[in-house]
Every structure is written in C-alpha cells, then in structure tokens.
Design a protein around this motif. Structure first.
Motif, PDB file in Angstrom:
ATOM      1  N   THR A  23       0.844  -1.190   0.000  1.00  0.00           N
ATOM      2  CA  THR A  23       0.000   0.000   0.000  1.00  0.00           C
ATOM      3  C   THR A  23       0.882   1.244   0.000  1.00  0.00           C
ATOM      4  O   THR A  23       2.077   1.158   0.302  1.00  0.00           O
ATOM      5  CB  THR A  23      -0.915   0.057   1.239  1.00  0.00           C
ATOM      6  N   ARG A  24       0.282   2.364  -0.336  1.00  0.00           N
ATOM      7  CA  ARG A  24       0.990   3.630  -0.205  1.00  0.00           C
ATOM      8  C   ARG A  24       0.018   4.675   0.338  1.00  0.00           C
ATOM      9  O   ARG A  24      -1.203   4.544   0.188  1.00  0.00           O
ATOM     10  CB  ARG A  24       1.555   4.100  -1.547  1.00  0.00           C
ATOM     11  N   GLU A  25       0.590   5.688   0.995  1.00  0.00           N
ATOM     12  CA  GLU A  25      -0.236   6.768   1.525  1.00  0.00           C
ATOM     13  C   GLU A  25       0.342   8.116   1.140  1.00  0.00           C
ATOM     14  O   GLU A  25       1.577   8.266   1.112  1.00  0.00           O
ATOM     15  CB  GLU A  25      -0.325   6.663   3.049  1.00  0.00           C
ATOM     16  N   PRO A  26      -0.542   9.094   0.896  1.00  0.00           N
ATOM     17  CA  PRO A  26      -1.981   8.894   0.686  1.00  0.00           C
ATOM     18  C   PRO A  26      -2.209   8.084  -0.586  1.00  0.00           C
ATOM     19  O   PRO A  26      -1.453   8.200  -1.542  1.00  0.00           O
ATOM     20  CB  PRO A  26      -2.531  10.308   0.527  1.00  0.00           C
ATOM     21  N   GLY A  27      -3.254   7.305  -0.601  1.00  0.00           N
ATOM     22  CA  GLY A  27      -3.593   6.509  -1.774  1.00  0.00           C
ATOM     23  C   GLY A  27      -3.902   5.080  -1.395  1.00  0.00           C
ATOM     24  O   GLY A  27      -4.177   4.759  -0.249  1.00  0.00           O
ATOM     25  N   GLY A  28      -3.883   4.218  -2.403  1.00  0.00           N
ATOM     26  CA  GLY A  28      -4.091   2.805  -2.155  1.00  0.00           C
ATOM     27  C   GLY A  28      -5.472   2.287  -2.474  1.00  0.00           C
ATOM     28  O   GLY A  28      -5.679   1.078  -2.539  1.00  0.00           O
ATOM     29  N   THR A  29      -6.437   3.181  -2.659  1.00  0.00           N
ATOM     30  CA  THR A  29      -7.777   2.824  -3.128  1.00  0.00           C
ATOM     31  C   THR A  29      -8.194   3.904  -4.115  1.00  0.00           C
ATOM     32  O   THR A  29      -7.612   4.999  -4.120  1.00  0.00           O
ATOM     33  CB  THR A  29      -8.806   2.753  -1.980  1.00  0.00           C
ATOM     34  N   PRO A  30      -9.206   3.672  -4.947  1.00  0.00           N
ATOM     35  CA  PRO A  30      -9.619   4.714  -5.894  1.00  0.00           C
ATOM     36  C   PRO A  30      -9.971   6.043  -5.214  1.00  0.00           C
ATOM     37  O   PRO A  30      -9.557   7.110  -5.680  1.00  0.00           O
ATOM     38  CB  PRO A  30     -10.838   4.092  -6.589  1.00  0.00           C
ATOM     39  N   LEU A  37      -8.265   3.570   3.254  1.00  0.00           N
ATOM     40  CA  LEU A  37      -7.292   2.508   3.003  1.00  0.00           C
ATOM     41  C   LEU A  37      -7.276   1.487   4.140  1.00  0.00           C
ATOM     42  O   LEU A  37      -7.296   0.278   3.902  1.00  0.00           O
ATOM     43  CB  LEU A  37      -5.905   3.116   2.824  1.00  0.00           C
ATOM     44  N   VAL A  38      -7.235   1.966   5.369  1.00  0.00           N
ATOM     45  CA  VAL A  38      -7.161   1.056   6.519  1.00  0.00           C
ATOM     46  C   VAL A  38      -8.391   0.164   6.585  1.00  0.00           C
ATOM     47  O   VAL A  38      -8.286  -1.059   6.762  1.00  0.00           O
ATOM     48  CB  VAL A  38      -6.990   1.854   7.833  1.00  0.00           C
ATOM     49  N   GLU A  39      -9.569   0.761   6.435  1.00  0.00           N
ATOM     50  CA  GLU A  39     -10.807   0.009   6.638  1.00  0.00           C
ATOM     51  C   GLU A  39     -11.141  -0.925   5.474  1.00  0.00           C
ATOM     52  O   GLU A  39     -11.762  -1.970   5.689  1.00  0.00           O
ATOM     53  CB  GLU A  39     -11.967   0.971   6.887  1.00  0.00           C
ATOM     54  N   THR A  40     -10.742  -0.571   4.265  1.00  0.00           N
ATOM     55  CA  THR A  40     -11.135  -1.383   3.109  1.00  0.00           C
ATOM     56  C   THR A  40     -10.024  -2.281   2.577  1.00  0.00           C
ATOM     57  O   THR A  40     -10.306  -3.229   1.841  1.00  0.00           O
ATOM     58  CB  THR A  40     -11.640  -0.501   1.944  1.00  0.00           C
ATOM     59  N   VAL A  41      -8.773  -2.013   2.940  1.00  0.00           N
ATOM     60  CA  VAL A  41      -7.663  -2.801   2.405  1.00  0.00           C
ATOM     61  C   VAL A  41      -6.802  -3.409   3.509  1.00  0.00           C
ATOM     62  O   VAL A  41      -6.637  -4.632   3.569  1.00  0.00           O
ATOM     63  CB  VAL A  41      -6.772  -1.946   1.466  1.00  0.00           C
ATOM     64  N   ILE A  42      -6.238  -2.574   4.368  1.00  0.00           N
ATOM     65  CA  ILE A  42      -5.234  -3.060   5.321  1.00  0.00           C
ATOM     66  C   ILE A  42      -5.827  -4.008   6.355  1.00  0.00           C
ATOM     67  O   ILE A  42      -5.346  -5.141   6.520  1.00  0.00           O
ATOM     68  CB  ILE A  42      -4.524  -1.882   6.004  1.00  0.00           C
ATOM     69  N   GLN A  43      -6.857  -3.583   7.050  1.00  0.00           N
ATOM     70  CA  GLN A  43      -7.423  -4.439   8.099  1.00  0.00           C
ATOM     71  C   GLN A  43      -8.004  -5.741   7.549  1.00  0.00           C
ATOM     72  O   GLN A  43      -7.781  -6.810   8.148  1.00  0.00           O
ATOM     73  CB  GLN A  43      -8.458  -3.658   8.905  1.00  0.00           C
ATOM     74  N   PRO A  44      -8.721  -5.729   6.407  1.00  0.00           N
ATOM     75  CA  PRO A  44      -9.186  -7.007   5.847  1.00  0.00           C
ATOM     76  C   PRO A  44      -8.032  -7.939   5.484  1.00  0.00           C
ATOM     77  O   PRO A  44      -8.126  -9.162   5.689  1.00  0.00           O
ATOM     78  CB  PRO A  44      -9.975  -6.581   4.610  1.00  0.00           C
ATOM     79  N   ALA A  45      -6.935  -7.391   4.944  1.00  0.00           N
ATOM     80  CA  ALA A  45      -5.783  -8.222   4.587  1.00  0.00           C
ATOM     81  C   ALA A  45      -5.165  -8.842   5.832  1.00  0.00           C
ATOM     82  O   ALA A  45      -4.840 -10.038   5.848  1.00  0.00           O
ATOM     83  CB  ALA A  45      -4.745  -7.396   3.837  1.00  0.00           C
ATOM     84  N   LEU A  46      -4.992  -8.058   6.876  1.00  0.00           N
ATOM     85  CA  LEU A  46      -4.421  -8.571   8.115  1.00  0.00           C
ATOM     86  C   LEU A  46      -5.296  -9.668   8.711  1.00  0.00           C
ATOM     87  O   LEU A  46      -4.792 -10.677   9.223  1.00  0.00           O
ATOM     88  CB  LEU A  46      -4.242  -7.434   9.124  1.00  0.00           C
ATOM     89  N   ALA A  47      -6.605  -9.480   8.614  1.00  0.00           N
ATOM     90  CA  ALA A  47      -7.541 -10.477   9.142  1.00  0.00           C
ATOM     91  C   ALA A  47      -7.440 -11.802   8.396  1.00  0.00           C
ATOM     92  O   ALA A  47      -7.723 -12.866   8.952  1.00  0.00           O
ATOM     93  CB  ALA A  47      -8.969  -9.944   9.070  1.00  0.00           C
TER      94      ALA A  47
END
Length: 208
Positions: free
Chosen positions: A37-44, A78-88
């Motif tokens: 991932t990158r910040e800011p960014g990572g989702t549309p 990014l955290v709610e839609t990408v990072i946390q689901p991936a970690l889970a």
C-alpha cells in the motif's frame, strides 16, 4: 502466523522504494504472503484525494488543516477497506507511509501536532503498524536526491526549514519506540539494505 503491518517512513530521497523492495524480498524468502500500500492513496477514493491534495483544483490549493484532513480521510479509507481485511486474512502489509508521516509532516512540518494527534486518536482508534522502519537522513541530502529524479512536487518544494521540523518530529516519534527502527539512510545503499534486512529478520524472530 497472523498478518503484520510493516511501514516504511522517511523524508524525500530517503530511499523508501528500495526499502520496500528489501522488506518484500525478506518476507518472500520466508514464504509470507504480502500486499503493498501507499499513503496517501491505495484505493480509488484515496488516490483521488491524493491527486486533489497534491495538485489542487482550478488553481486552488489546500490549506494546511485541509491537507491534514484529506490525508486522514484517504488513510481511513485505506485502513478500513484494504489493510485491516488483509491482516484479518493472515496477509502481511508493507506500507509506504502511514500515520507517522502525518505526525511528522503535518504535525511537525506544518506545526499542527495537536490537531494531527486528535484526529489520529479518533480515526485510527489505536490501530498502528507492528513495525516502522524510519530512514533518517539530512533533509538537504534527501532533497538533492529528489531533484535527481526530476521536477519536485508541491511538498518537495517546501522551504528547507519545513523538512528540518519534519525530521525532528520523526526522530522524537521513533526515540524509545519499541515498534520503530531507525536506519541511517546516508550510508551506501548496500549498507542501508543490509540494515533493513537485519531489522526485518529480527522482527520475524518475535512475530507470532
């Protein structure tokens, strides 16, 4: 092994892209599934906010407080839609920047530390990286490296004092932080890469 979140932080020209490659290679050698991932960014939505923050709109640029809010909006997405689901799902996430960037750039560089801390407490609710690798170097050296890549963007064009304040805040945030490792990014790239590899290998010894 549960998913872990490793973040690369540093000023312009610190070598974050190389650091991401090194971390990725170490995890791959241990057959650990990874996303980037990158910040800011990572989702549309987050990427659109990144463009708006960096480029402005119809000649209007964001104010300092609006900048902080936009970056946190992108981070939340990014955290709610990408990072946390991936970690889970047990995946590891390698992040190019996270909340420490806001604390350093907007908190230190823009002198908005109180605002940034308050927003972070509410928005992130204690979520943080398992390991942060901070690449430290003199801002003047970093900016010279950045110039070698081409035209400087809006952030890279800030006065040198902005970057000194940002670096000071980074150093304060990483001092006595058990989840952070400081790497001397002024060393030859081979030594920097070796130090990063060692930091990740040390982390893996205790990761569960």
């Amino acid at each position: 092994m549960s998913g872990k979140f490793i973040v690369i932080e540093g000023l312009e020209g610190a070598g974050k892209s190389n650091a991401v490659r090194v971390v990725d290679a170490v995890l791959a050698s241990h057959q650990i599934p990874v996303i980037h991932t990158r910040e800011p960014g990572g989702t549309p939505i987050a990427e659109a906010l990144r463009d708006l923050w960096k480029q402005g709109l119809n000649g209007e640029v964001t104010t300092d407080k609006a900048e902080a809010l936009m970056i946190f909006a992108a981070r939340t997405q990014l955290v709610e839609t990408v990072i946390q689901p991936a970690l889970a799902q047990g995946k590891w996430v390698i992040g190019d920047r996270h909340n420490m960037s806001s604390q350093a750039y907007q908190g230190g560089g823009r002198n908005l530390a109180e605002l940034v801390d308050k927003i972070g407490e509410v928005v992130l609710d204690g979520f943080e990286p398992d390991l942060t690798i901070y690449l430290d170097l003199d801002p003047a050296i970093g900016l010279e490296r950045a110039k070698g890549r081409g035209a400087l963007d809006r952030i890279e064009q800030q006065h040198i004092d902005f970057f000194h304040r940002t670096r000071e805040r980074y150093l304060a945030l990483t001092q006595n932080n058990p989840k952070a490792v400081v790497i001397n990014a002024e060393q030859p790239i081979e030594k920097v890469s070796d130090d990063i590899q060692q930091a990740v290998e040390n982390f893996l010894k205790f990761a569960k």
